[in-house]
Each structure stands twice: as structure tokens, then as C-alpha cells.
Write a protein that holds these residues in place. Structure first.
Motif, PDB file in Angstrom:
ATOM      1  N   ARG A 154      24.305  10.341 -18.590  1.00  0.00           N
ATOM      2  CA  ARG A 154      24.361   9.138 -17.753  1.00  0.00           C
ATOM      3  C   ARG A 154      24.550   9.454 -16.271  1.00  0.00           C
ATOM      4  O   ARG A 154      23.845   8.879 -15.429  1.00  0.00           O
ATOM      5  N   PRO A 155      25.491  10.326 -15.899  1.00  0.00           N
ATOM      6  CA  PRO A 155      25.607  10.635 -14.469  1.00  0.00           C
ATOM      7  C   PRO A 155      24.337  11.257 -13.891  1.00  0.00           C
ATOM      8  O   PRO A 155      23.963  10.980 -12.745  1.00  0.00           O
ATOM      9  N   SER A 156      23.660  12.091 -14.670  1.00  0.00           N
ATOM     10  CA  SER A 156      22.425  12.715 -14.192  1.00  0.00           C
ATOM     11  C   SER A 156      21.362  11.667 -13.927  1.00  0.00           C
ATOM     12  O   SER A 156      20.681  11.683 -12.888  1.00  0.00           O
ATOM     13  N   ARG A 157      21.205  10.741 -14.882  1.00  0.00           N
ATOM     14  CA  ARG A 157      20.176   9.717 -14.730  1.00  0.00           C
ATOM     15  C   ARG A 157      20.509   8.781 -13.574  1.00  0.00           C
ATOM     16  O   ARG A 157      19.636   8.450 -12.756  1.00  0.00           O
ATOM     17  N   ALA A 158      21.773   8.339 -13.487  1.00  0.00           N
ATOM     18  CA  ALA A 158      22.154   7.394 -12.436  1.00  0.00           C
ATOM     19  C   ALA A 158      21.978   8.007 -11.058  1.00  0.00           C
ATOM     20  O   ALA A 158      21.471   7.348 -10.128  1.00  0.00           O
ATOM     21  N   THR A 159      22.370   9.259 -10.888  1.00  0.00           N
ATOM     22  CA  THR A 159      22.238   9.911  -9.587  1.00  0.00           C
ATOM     23  C   THR A 159      20.772  10.045  -9.192  1.00  0.00           C
ATOM     24  O   THR A 159      20.401   9.808  -8.036  1.00  0.00           O
ATOM     25  N   ALA A 160      19.926  10.417 -10.143  1.00  0.00           N
ATOM     26  CA  ALA A 160      18.500  10.549  -9.851  1.00  0.00           C
ATOM     27  C   ALA A 160      17.901   9.215  -9.426  1.00  0.00           C
ATOM     28  O   ALA A 160      17.142   9.141  -8.435  1.00  0.00           O
ATOM     29  N   LEU A 161      18.238   8.139 -10.135  1.00  0.00           N
ATOM     30  CA  LEU A 161      17.659   6.834  -9.808  1.00  0.00           C
ATOM     31  C   LEU A 161      18.178   6.304  -8.475  1.00  0.00           C
ATOM     32  O   LEU A 161      17.440   5.669  -7.718  1.00  0.00           O
ATOM     33  N   LEU A 162      19.440   6.558  -8.166  1.00  0.00           N
ATOM     34  CA  LEU A 162      19.963   6.137  -6.864  1.00  0.00           C
ATOM     35  C   LEU A 162      19.248   6.869  -5.734  1.00  0.00           C
ATOM     36  O   LEU A 162      18.897   6.259  -4.708  1.00  0.00           O
ATOM     37  N   GLN A 163      18.997   8.144  -5.902  1.00  0.00           N
ATOM     38  CA  GLN A 163      18.302   8.893  -4.872  1.00  0.00           C
ATOM     39  C   GLN A 163      16.866   8.423  -4.711  1.00  0.00           C
ATOM     40  O   GLN A 163      16.365   8.289  -3.584  1.00  0.00           O
ATOM     41  N   LEU A 164      16.187   8.160  -5.826  1.00  0.00           N
ATOM     42  CA  LEU A 164      14.820   7.660  -5.757  1.00  0.00           C
ATOM     43  C   LEU A 164      14.766   6.266  -5.136  1.00  0.00           C
ATOM     44  O   LEU A 164      13.860   5.963  -4.350  1.00  0.00           O
ATOM     45  N   ALA A 165      15.739   5.415  -5.489  1.00  0.00           N
ATOM     46  CA  ALA A 165      15.760   4.048  -4.961  1.00  0.00           C
ATOM     47  C   ALA A 165      16.026   4.032  -3.468  1.00  0.00           C
ATOM     48  O   ALA A 165      15.628   3.083  -2.774  1.00  0.00           O
ATOM     49  N   GLN A 166      16.703   5.060  -2.948  1.00  0.00           N
ATOM     50  CA  GLN A 166      16.926   5.142  -1.509  1.00  0.00           C
ATOM     51  C   GLN A 166      15.633   5.419  -0.755  1.00  0.00           C
ATOM     52  O   GLN A 166      15.459   4.989   0.383  1.00  0.00           O
ATOM     53  N   ASP A 167      14.728   6.148  -1.409  1.00  0.00           N
ATOM     54  CA  ASP A 167      13.534   6.627  -0.722  1.00  0.00           C
ATOM     55  C   ASP A 167      12.298   5.774  -0.957  1.00  0.00           C
ATOM     56  O   ASP A 167      11.327   5.880  -0.192  1.00  0.00           O
ATOM     57  N   MET A 168      12.295   4.963  -2.015  1.00  0.00           N
ATOM     58  CA  MET A 168      11.094   4.202  -2.350  1.00  0.00           C
ATOM     59  C   MET A 168      11.429   2.738  -2.591  1.00  0.00           C
ATOM     60  O   MET A 168      12.453   2.431  -3.214  1.00  0.00           O
ATOM     61  N   PRO A 169      10.590   1.826  -2.133  1.00  0.00           N
ATOM     62  CA  PRO A 169      10.822   0.400  -2.417  1.00  0.00           C
ATOM     63  C   PRO A 169      10.619   0.113  -3.894  1.00  0.00           C
ATOM     64  O   PRO A 169       9.882   0.835  -4.592  1.00  0.00           O
ATOM     65  N   PRO A 170      11.260  -0.943  -4.410  1.00  0.00           N
ATOM     66  CA  PRO A 170      11.156  -1.259  -5.847  1.00  0.00           C
ATOM     67  C   PRO A 170       9.725  -1.414  -6.331  1.00  0.00           C
ATOM     68  O   PRO A 170       9.410  -1.013  -7.462  1.00  0.00           O
ATOM     69  N   ALA A 171       8.859  -2.003  -5.505  1.00  0.00           N
ATOM     70  CA  ALA A 171       7.478  -2.223  -5.935  1.00  0.00           C
ATOM     71  C   ALA A 171       6.730  -0.924  -6.168  1.00  0.00           C
ATOM     72  O   ALA A 171       5.759  -0.891  -6.922  1.00  0.00           O
ATOM     73  N   VAL A 172       7.167   0.156  -5.537  1.00  0.00           N
ATOM     74  CA  VAL A 172       6.556   1.472  -5.746  1.00  0.00           C
ATOM     75  C   VAL A 172       7.253   2.216  -6.871  1.00  0.00           C
ATOM     76  O   VAL A 172       6.617   2.845  -7.723  1.00  0.00           O
ATOM     77  N   LEU A 173       8.576   2.138  -6.892  1.00  0.00           N
ATOM     78  CA  LEU A 173       9.360   2.884  -7.868  1.00  0.00           C
ATOM     79  C   LEU A 173       9.108   2.403  -9.301  1.00  0.00           C
ATOM     80  O   LEU A 173       8.997   3.216 -10.221  1.00  0.00           O
ATOM     81  N   ALA A 174       9.030   1.077  -9.482  1.00  0.00           N
ATOM     82  CA  ALA A 174       8.918   0.520 -10.836  1.00  0.00           C
ATOM     83  C   ALA A 174       7.690   1.030 -11.588  1.00  0.00           C
ATOM     84  O   ALA A 174       7.820   1.566 -12.697  1.00  0.00           O
ATOM     85  N   PRO A 175       6.474   0.880 -11.040  1.00  0.00           N
ATOM     86  CA  PRO A 175       5.307   1.364 -11.800  1.00  0.00           C
ATOM     87  C   PRO A 175       5.226   2.883 -11.889  1.00  0.00           C
ATOM     88  O   PRO A 175       4.581   3.413 -12.784  1.00  0.00           O
TER      89      PRO A 175
END
Length: 393
Positions: A331-352
Motif C-alpha cells: 500500500r505505501p508503495s502504490r500510494a507514493t507512486a500515484l501521488l507522484q504521478l498525480a503531481q505531474d499529470m492532470p487527471p484526464a491524462v493519468l486516468a486513461p
């Protein structure tokens, strides 16, 4: 016209005769419960169906059901029985068990599962392969519905007589899994089986994360440490880099891999992702080193993480334990990765890109702007460990 039993089982007979390890085949035939079941079925003189195996599984208890499931996988893998989604079938089997135990609730349970639970499970299965988690998700909701109906029956009430006080009292008096009854209550109210009742969504704790240094060190270890098992390295990399659920990782196949301009790509949804060379190399190695044949452990398949049962992918439980044994927290690995990705990409890009719903991507994006508590905790852990603390971006 159905095949005669002998002709129907001919592909399996040929597989046994041509197996590379005849001694293993003989051991299976002599000692395995699934082989005994196969012998009894062949001796019956009847053509075999999925329904026959389902009846057999119910009559032989839990241990027999496991042997029957293994036999079913073997027969499907060799084309003797048609392919079907076993996790969707598991939902129907669970419904049958609950109806057998509580026949008085059948008029509500059957339509709820068949017109609400199963359609959603089928729609999801049409997009991504099913996993055991889908069966668990559905079974939990059916169990919650049964528990609430049993609670009302103990009070001498039927569902149409339930009030908000009854549901609030029931929710407060037990585990948080009772909140999963929300799905059933919403369905029942829409169809006039009860008055509209409010069941809050089950609360979710804020995701636990790790500091950036630890996250980066674990990723580098997965990418470059040859002492780690290959499957752990690949699964850990996908977890730490893309924040993938293990249920999504185990259903990856060689068809998800591609090559563009000499670089390996991975398709988690519709958009191929160009991989860094170390990860691309690991995925190609994993695809090449999977067993290409063998009836006992697995048949020819394109799963990147093949399972023990023939033709199936690996379960998430063993993979989760393997990652934990090598110091990779899920869980910490997944959450940290998604937080870092969400910082760099808008939701409309990250989701698909990752195969998640855009609302989920928006929730991760919001956490990057407001989750200062998590950041401060990670900073404190880094300082206590004598490392340079992470920088909040």
C-alpha cells in the motif's frame, strides 16, 4: 451434437502421453484427487459439462471443490470444456449457497444478484480480466444483505417495514463491513422493496505513503538487483513506478507488451507507455522465461504471471507475500507512486494511461495539494533515520 466421452477427453489423453516428465504424470494419475474425479467422470459414459463439475464441487465439500476447480482448469486449458469466467461463476455459486441457507430471502437475493451485482461484474470483466477480488467484492455485499435481512427477521420485521432507526442501529452495532449493505439498500429502494434509507459510504483511511528516498531505493533495487526473483522485480517495479493494483499486475499478458522505435511499451489501458530500458528488459525476460508447455503446472499461455492451476494467472496472495518478504510494502508503495504521478499529470491524462476512473485520478490529484500531514510524517521518518528529507513539490 456433443462428443462421446472418449472423444471429448482425447486432447487430455494426448497431453498425458506426450508429457516431458512421464513419472510426474504417473504420480498425478495415482495420487491426485482431481485424477480420481476424472476417472469417475470418464467411467460414467456421459459427456462432461461445466454444470456437472459444479454439482460435483457442491457435493464433495471444500477440499473436493478445490480438486474439481483444478480439473476444470485442466479441461478448459485443453479445449475439452469451453472457456468461461470462473470468478463470475463463483458469484453465482455463492448466491446458490446463500439461498440454500436462507431460502426465505431468495425473492430478494436472486434479483439483487442477477440484476445488480452480476451485470456490474460482467461489465468490468468485459474491460479487464476478472480476479478473485471481484468474487470477494460481490460476496461481501451479498453477505451484508443477508445479515441485515436476518437482523430484521430477528426483530419480527420485513425489509419494507425497516426504518432509518433500524439501519442506523444495525450499522452502529457491528463491524464496518456492515456498511457494504449500502449497495443492497439502494437497489431495494429503487425497486420499491423498502423506503429510501441512508447508508453512508464506508469511510476510507488516508493512504499510507513512504518518503521519496525509500521509494526510489526500492525501485532501483527492483530494476537492478539480480539477487531478487524476476517476478518480484517486475511486480515491484510496476507497483512502485505506476501504482498498479496487484490484481491488475497478475492479469498482464504478453499481449500487453509492444515495441515502438526499438523501445518496449506496456499497455495498462488503451495508451501504450514507453518503458525505461531496465524495466522493458525485465518484462521481456519474464515473458521469455515463462513455461511454454506442461500439463501439471500450467499449459501454454500468455500470462506474464502464470498460476498453479492450468491456464490461469497467479493469485494476488502469493505475489503479495513474495513482495513483502523482500521488503516491498504494497500500500505505501502504490500510494507514493500515484501521488507522484498525480503531481505531474492532470487527471484526464493519468486516468486513461493507468486504467483508472477519472474520478479516482482527481482524488489522487487533490491529495497532492492537501496531504501535508502525510508529507510531514514522511519527512519526520526520514529525519529520524538520518536521511535527507523529501522535498514537497
Amino acid at each position: 451434437m456433443p462428443l462421446e466421452p472418449g472423444a471429448q477427453l482425447e486432447p487430455l489423453r494426448q497431453a498425458l502421453l506426450t508429457a516431458e516428465l512421464p513419472r510426474t504424470v504417473l504420480t498425478w494419475l495415482r495420487t491426485s484427487e482431481s485424477a480420481r474425479l476424472l476417472h469417475d467422470i470418464a467411467a460414467s459414459g456421459r459427456a462432461l459439462t461445466h454444470a456437472d463439475l459444479g454439482t460435483l464441487a457442491v457435493s464433495t465439500g471444500r477440499g473436493g471443490a478445490q480438486s474439481t476447480d483444478y480439473l476444470r482448469s485442466l479441461l478448459v486449458a485443453y479445449g475439452i470444456l469451453p472457456v468461461r469466467d470462473e470468478y463470475l461463476a463463483g458469484i453465482e455459486r455463492h448466491l446458490a449457497r446463500m439461498v440454500a441457507r436462507h431460502p426465505q430471502h431468495a425473492p430478494l437475493l436472486r434479483p439483487y444478484v442477477r440484476w445488480s451485482v452480476l451485470p456490474r461484474a460482467r461489465r468490468r470483466a468485459a474491460r479487464i480480466p476478472s480476479t478473485r477480488g471481484r468474487t470477494t467484492w460481490s460476496s461481501t455485499r451479498v453477505n451484508a444483505a443477508v445479515d441485515f435481512l436476518q437482523h430484521l427477521a430477528a426483530l419480527g420485521l420485513s425489509l419494507d417495514k425497516a426504518t432509518q432507526h433500524h439501519i442506523d442501529q444495525w450499522l452502529a452495532g457491528g463491524p464496518t463491513t456492515r456498511y457494504e449493505t449500502r449497495d443492497f439498500i439502494v437497489w431495494a429502494a429503487r425497486r420499491g422493496h423498502c423506503t429510501p434509507l441512508t447508508v453512508p459510504h464506508r469511510s476510507k483511511a488516508e493512504p499510507e505513503t513512504m518518503d521519496e528516498d525509500t521509494h526510489w531505493d526500492l525501485l532501483q533495487q527492483c530494476l537492478h538487483d539480480e539477487e531478487l526473483p524476476l517476478d518480484v522485480r517486475v511486480a515491484g517495479s510496476l507497483l512502485l513506478l505506476f501504482g498498479q493494483h496487484l490484481s491488475g499486475i497478475v492479469t498482464l499478458t504478453t499481449a500487453h507488451l509492444g515495441n515502438t522505435d526499438g523501445h518496449t511499451t506496456l499497455r495498462l489501458d488503451d495508451t501504450p507507455i514507453r518503458l525505461p530500458n531496465p524495466l522493458g528488459h525485465l518484462l521481456n525476460r519474464l515473458a521469455e522465461e515463462q513455461p511454454q508447455h506442461g500439463w501439471a503446472a500450467n499449459t501454454s499461455s500468455n500470462w506474464l504471471f502464470p498460476g498453479i492451476r492450468p491456464g490461469t494467472h497467479r493469485s494476488t496472495g502469493p505475489l503479495s507475500r513474495a513482495l513483502a518478504a523482500h521488503g516491498i510494502p504494497i500500500r505505501p508503495s502504490r500510494a507514493t507512486a500515484l501521488l507522484q504521478l498525480a503531481q505531474d499529470m492532470p487527471p484526464a491524462v493519468l486516468a486513461p494511461l493507468l486504467g483508472m476512473h477519472v474520478i479516482t485520478a482527481q482524488q489522487w490529484r487533490r491529495r497532492t495539494g492537501t496531504d501535508w500531514t502525510t508529507y510531514l510524517q514522511a519527512r519526520r521518518r526520514a529525519l529520524d533515520a538520518g536521511r535527507t528529507p523529501p522535498v514537497q513539490r
